[in-house]
Write an enzyme that holds these catalytic residues in place. Structure first.
Site, mmCIF file in Angstrom:
data_model
loop_
_atom_site.group_PDB
_atom_site.id
_atom_site.type_symbol
_atom_site.label_atom_id
_atom_site.label_comp_id
_atom_site.label_asym_id
_atom_site.label_seq_id
_atom_site.Cartn_x
_atom_site.Cartn_y
_atom_site.Cartn_z
ATOM 1 N N HIS A 1 -4.370 -32.702 18.154
ATOM 2 C CA HIS A 1 -3.224 -33.462 18.656
ATOM 3 C C HIS A 1 -2.130 -32.527 19.146
ATOM 4 C CE1 HIS A 1 -4.813 -37.348 17.333
ATOM 5 N NE2 HIS A 1 -5.410 -36.603 16.414
ATOM 6 N N GLU B 1 -4.597 -6.790 14.883
ATOM 7 C CA GLU B 1 -4.094 -5.473 14.476
ATOM 8 C C GLU B 1 -5.235 -4.448 14.541
ATOM 9 O OE1 GLU B 1 -2.334 -4.233 10.436
ATOM 10 O OE2 GLU B 1 -0.543 -4.910 11.487
ATOM 11 N N LYS C 1 0.842 -1.203 0.000
ATOM 12 C CA LYS C 1 0.000 0.000 0.000
ATOM 13 C C LYS C 1 0.876 1.252 0.000
ATOM 14 C CE LYS C 1 -3.595 2.198 2.762
ATOM 15 N NZ LYS C 1 -4.527 2.086 3.867
ATOM 16 N N GLU D 1 10.480 -4.639 4.627
ATOM 17 C CA GLU D 1 10.568 -6.047 4.200
ATOM 18 C C GLU D 1 10.278 -6.176 2.702
ATOM 19 O OE1 GLU D 1 8.881 -4.861 6.729
ATOM 20 O OE2 GLU D 1 9.018 -6.142 8.507
ATOM 21 N N LYS E 1 9.456 -0.920 14.376
ATOM 22 C CA LYS E 1 10.025 -0.633 13.048
ATOM 23 C C LYS E 1 11.125 0.423 13.173
ATOM 24 C CE LYS E 1 5.792 -1.130 10.244
ATOM 25 N NZ LYS E 1 4.810 -0.437 9.424
ATOM 26 N N GLY F 1 -4.949 -1.817 4.968
ATOM 27 C CA GLY F 1 -4.095 -2.922 4.491
ATOM 28 C C GLY F 1 -4.711 -4.284 4.758
ATOM 29 N N ARG F 2 -5.201 -4.504 5.979
ATOM 30 C CA ARG F 2 -5.726 -5.835 6.327
ATOM 31 C C ARG F 2 -7.129 -6.063 5.785
ATOM 32 N NH1 ARG F 2 -4.602 -2.603 10.452
ATOM 33 N NH2 ARG F 2 -6.265 -1.842 11.800
HETATM 34 O O1 F6P Z 1 2.809 -3.879 9.838
HETATM 35 C C1 F6P Z 1 1.848 -2.941 9.652
HETATM 36 C C2 F6P Z 1 1.365 -2.778 8.269
HETATM 37 O O2 F6P Z 1 1.228 -1.418 8.063
HETATM 38 C C3 F6P Z 1 0.054 -3.519 8.026
HETATM 39 O O3 F6P Z 1 -1.037 -2.857 8.527
HETATM 40 C C4 F6P Z 1 0.085 -3.644 6.555
HETATM 41 O O4 F6P Z 1 -0.850 -4.585 6.131
HETATM 42 C C5 F6P Z 1 1.512 -4.061 6.334
HETATM 43 O O5 F6P Z 1 2.244 -3.296 7.271
HETATM 44 C C6 F6P Z 1 2.041 -3.870 4.948
HETATM 45 O O6 F6P Z 1 2.006 -2.535 4.552
HETATM 46 P P1 F6P Z 1 2.203 -2.128 3.041
HETATM 47 O O7 F6P Z 1 1.112 -2.725 2.254
HETATM 48 O O8 F6P Z 1 2.160 -0.633 3.031
HETATM 49 O O9 F6P Z 1 3.550 -2.639 2.585
#
Ligand code: F6P
Length: 557
Positions: free
Chosen positions: A386, A355, A208, A214, A514, A269-270
Site C-alpha cells: 500500500h 556498507e 567494537k 553516537e 564523521k 561490525g555488520r
Molecule cells: O558507521 C560505520 C561503523 O563503523 C559500522 O561499520 C559499525 O557497525 C558502526 O560504525 C558501529 O561501530 P562500533 O561498533 O565501533 O561502535
C-alpha cells in the site's frame, strides 16, 4: 581472480551478448515452455526453500554466470575466507564471522593461532552471565533482578541485535524487556529512560571500537541519568556492561573489565551479531535459543562451503543479482518479508549489503568499470503493497525483489496468515505476469465501459510484468531458520563483492562525514549562546550554521 577485472572474462562478454537479446526473455512464456522450471530453479537448504524461477534467467545465462564465478575464482576466495586469509586487505584483517557459529572442535587460524578457544571462552561467559541475570543472582544495586536491558550501540552494534530480538519475540523470556538506543538524537535515549526503572535496568554498551561518537555520547548520558536517579558511582558496575574489542577504552569509561565481553578485529561490525554483540539477544531469548540461531547459520555455512556452485544458494542468488545489476541495469533490490516479526530485516540488510558492497574502487585500487551494490530497501508485506509497490509494478525502473515468508505463523489468528500468504504469492505472480493492454480493454468493455472511457483509462491499468522476484519460504520463523536466512544473505553479499573485485569488509565511505561533523560541532551554539559567524565552509553550510545558531541563541529552552 583469474582475470584482472570481471568484465575482462569471457563469461562477462558472453553475458553481455545474452543481455543484448534479453528483451526477448518472457517469464510467462519460459514457464509455459518448461513445466519443470520451478522445480529446477528451486533449492532447499538449512530450512529455507528458495525459488528463483521467477527471475529473468535461462540455463544458458546460469551457465555463463557460473562460468563467471569460476573465472573470478569465487570458490577459491570462499575457501580463503574460511581459512582465515586476510581477505580484508585495506584493514589487514581476516574475516571469520563463520568461526563464531562453528562447532567447538573445528579450528580457525589467525596469524597461526587457533581462535576457537577464544570464541568458546567468550560464549561460555555469555552463558554464565545470562544464567546469573535470569536466575536473579546478578542483581541491581538495590538487590532487584535486572529484567530490563538497554542496548546502546549503532550500526552493526545495533541493527543485528534489534532485528533478531524483534524477529524472535515469541521466544522472549517472560517478564524481560529489551530496548535499543542508537541515534545520537537525545530523543532516542530520553524516550527509553522515561520508560524504565533504573533499579532493574542493565545498560549494555555495545561498540567494537568504543570510540563511536553516537554510542559514547548515549552511554555517557545514560550513566549520568542513572547517577541522577540516586545511584552512587560504585553502583555503575552493577548496571553497565560492555561488548567491545577495546579493553582500554572500556576501562577508561569506568566499566569494570570483568563486565566486558570481548570480540576481535576479524569480526566485522555488520557481521558481529554472532559474537558477544549478540548478548542482548541471548539475554532476551535465552542462551539456548541464541545457540540455535548460531546453529542455523552454521547449517547455511556448511551448505555454502560444500555445495557446488550450481546448487549453492548464496552463490547462485549472488550471481542472479549480478545478472540483474550488471547486465539488466537493475539498480535497486527490495527485501519484502511477509512476517511482521521481520520488520527490521530490510534495515539490517541495508547496512549488511550497502556498507559492504557500496564501493567503486577495486581491491587493487582501480575505479570499477561496472556497477556494484544496488540500493536495498523494503518494508514488511502487506504494508509495502500500500506504499511503494506501485513503482515496482508500473514504474519506469525495473526493481528486483525477495519475498520472504514462513508457511506457519506464530500467531495463526483467524485467517490472517492465509491472507498474508495469499499476498506473498500473488505479488510475485502479478509482477511476473503483468497485464497486457488487450486484457485491460477486454475487462473494461465487459464491465460496460464506453469506448472513450476505455481509451482514456486502459493505458493506466496495464502492467508490463516480466519483473524478477525470488521467493524464500520457511516452515516457521525460528532461531534456526532466522540464523540460516541471515547467513544466506551474508554469503550472497560476500560472493557479489568478490565477483565485483571489491573489498566487502571495509567501510571507508562512512569516515568523511564523521570528520566533518566533528569540525562543525564546536561551531554550533548551545541554546541561548552567541557564536561567531566566521566559517570555513561553502556558503550553503555556513549560512545554515548561522541560521541554526540564530534560532538557538534566541530560544528560551
Ligand atoms: O558507521 C560505520 C561503523 O563503523 C559500522 O561499520 C559499525 O557497525 C558502526 O560504525 C558501529 O561501530 P562500533 O561498533 O565501533 O561502535
Amino acid at each position: 581472480m583469474t582475470f584482472s577485472s570481471p568484465d575482462q572474462s569471457p563469461a562477462w562478454r558472453a553475458l553481455s551478448d545474452l543481455a543484448a537479446q534479453s528483451s526477448s526473455l518472457n517469464l510467462t512464456r519460459l514457464f509455459e515452455t518448461d513445466p519443470t522450471r520451478a522445480e529446477r530453479y528451486s533449492i532447499e537448504a538449512a530450512g529455507l526453500v528458495v525459488d528463483y524461477s521467477k527471475n529473468l534467467i535461462t540455463d544458458e545465462i546460469l551457465e555463463q554466470l557460473i562460468a563467471l564465478a569460476a573465472d573470478t575464482g569465487l570458490e577459491e576466495r570462499r575457501d580463503e575466507m574460511f581459512a582465515g586469509t586476510k581477505i580484508n586487505e585495506t584493514e589487514n584483517r581476516s574475516v571469520l564471522h563463520v568461526a563464531l557459529r562453528d562447532k567447538a572442535e573445528n579450528k580457525y587460524l589467525v596469524d597461526g593461532s587457533d581462535i576457537m578457544p577464544l570464541i568458546q571462552a567468550e560464549l561460555s561467559r555469555i552463558k554464565d552471565f545470562c544464567d546469573r541475570i535470569h536466575s536473579g543472582h546478578f542483581t541491581g544495586y538495590t538487590g532487584k533482578p535486572l529484567n530490563t536491558v538497554v542496548n546502546i550501540g549503532i550500526g552493526g552494534s545495533d541493527l543485528g541485535p534489534v532485528m533478531v530480538t524483534d524477529a524472535l519475540t515469541p521466544y522472549g523470556i517472560e517478564g524481560r524487556q529489551t530496548h535499543f538506543v542508537s541515534n545520537v538524537d537525545g530523543t532516542h535515549l530520553i524516550e527509553v529512560v522515561n520508560k524504565i526503572d533504573p533499579e532493574t535496568a542493565l545498560f549494555v554498551i555495545a561498540s567494537k571500537t568504543f570510540t563511536t561518537q553516537e554510542t559514547m555520547t548515549n552511554a555517557t548520558s545514560a550513566r549520568d541519568w542513572f547517577l541522577d536517579t540516586g545511584a552512587e558511582a560504585s553502583d555503575v558496575a552493577k548496571h553497565f556492561i560492555a561488548l567491545s574489542t577495546n579493553a582500554e577504552a572500556v576501562g577508561k569509561f569506568g566499566i569494570d573489565t570483568a563486565n566486558m565481553f570481548r570480540f576481535w578485529d576479524w569480526v566485522g561490525g555488520r557481521y558481529s551479531l554472532w559474537s558477544v554483540i549478540g548478548m542482548p539477544i541471548a539475554l532476551q531469548i535465552g542462551f539456548e535459543n541464541f545457540t540455535k540461531l548460531l546453529a542455523g547459520a552454521r547449517e547455511m555455512d556448511s551448505h555454502f562451503e560444500n555445495e557446488p556452485l550450481h546448487a549453492n544458494l548464496p552463490a547462485l542468488l549472488a550471481l542472479i543479482g549480478i545478472w540483474h545489476r550488471n547486465f539488466l541495469d537493475i539498480g535497486a533490490h527490495a527485501v519484502l518479508p511477509y512476517d511482521q516479526y521481520l520488520h527490521r530485516l530490510p534495515a539490517y540488510l541495508q547496512q549488511a549489503d550497502m556498507e559492504s558492497n557500496g564501493k567503486s574502487v577495486t581491491r587493487k585500487g582501480n575505479a570499477t568499470s561496472y556497477a556494484t551494490g544496488p540500493v536495498i530497501f523494503g518494508e514488511p508485506g502487506t504494508n509495502g503493497q500500500h506504499a511503494f509497490y506501485q513503482l515496482i509494478h508500473q514504474g519506469t525502473d525495473v526493481i528486483s525483489a525477495d519475498f520472504i515468508a514462513p508457511a506457519i505463523s506464530h500467531n495463526e489468528t483467524g485467517d490472517h496468515h492465509r491472507k498474508l500468504l495469499a499476498n506473498f504469492l500473488a505479488q510475485p505472480e502479478a509482477l511476473m505476469r503483468g497485464k497486457p493492454l488487450e486484457q485491460v480493454v477486454a475487462e473494461l468493455s465487459a464491465s460496460g465501459a464506453s469506448d472513450d472511457e476505455i481509451e482514456r483509462i486502459a493505458p493506466h491499468r496495464k502492467f508490463p510484468g516480466n519483473r524478477p522476484t525470488t521467493s524464500i519460504l520457511m516452515k516457521k520463523l525460528t532461531p534456526e531458520t532466522l540464523g540460516a536466512l541471515i547467513a544466506f544473505y551474508e554469503h550472497k553479499i560476500f560472493c557479489q563483492g568478490h565477483i565485483w573485485g571489491i573489498n566487502s569488509f571495509d567501510q571507508w565511505g562512512v569516515e568523511l562525514g564523521k570528520i566533518l561533523a566533528k569540525n562543525i560541532l564546536p561551531e554550533l551554539s548551545d541554546i541561548g549562546e552567541e557564536k561567531p559567524t566566521a566559517h570555513q565552509h561553502d556558503s550553503s553550510t555556513s549560512t545554515l550554521i548561522d541560521r541554526i545558531n540564530q534560532i538557538r541563541k534566541d530560544a528560551d529552552s
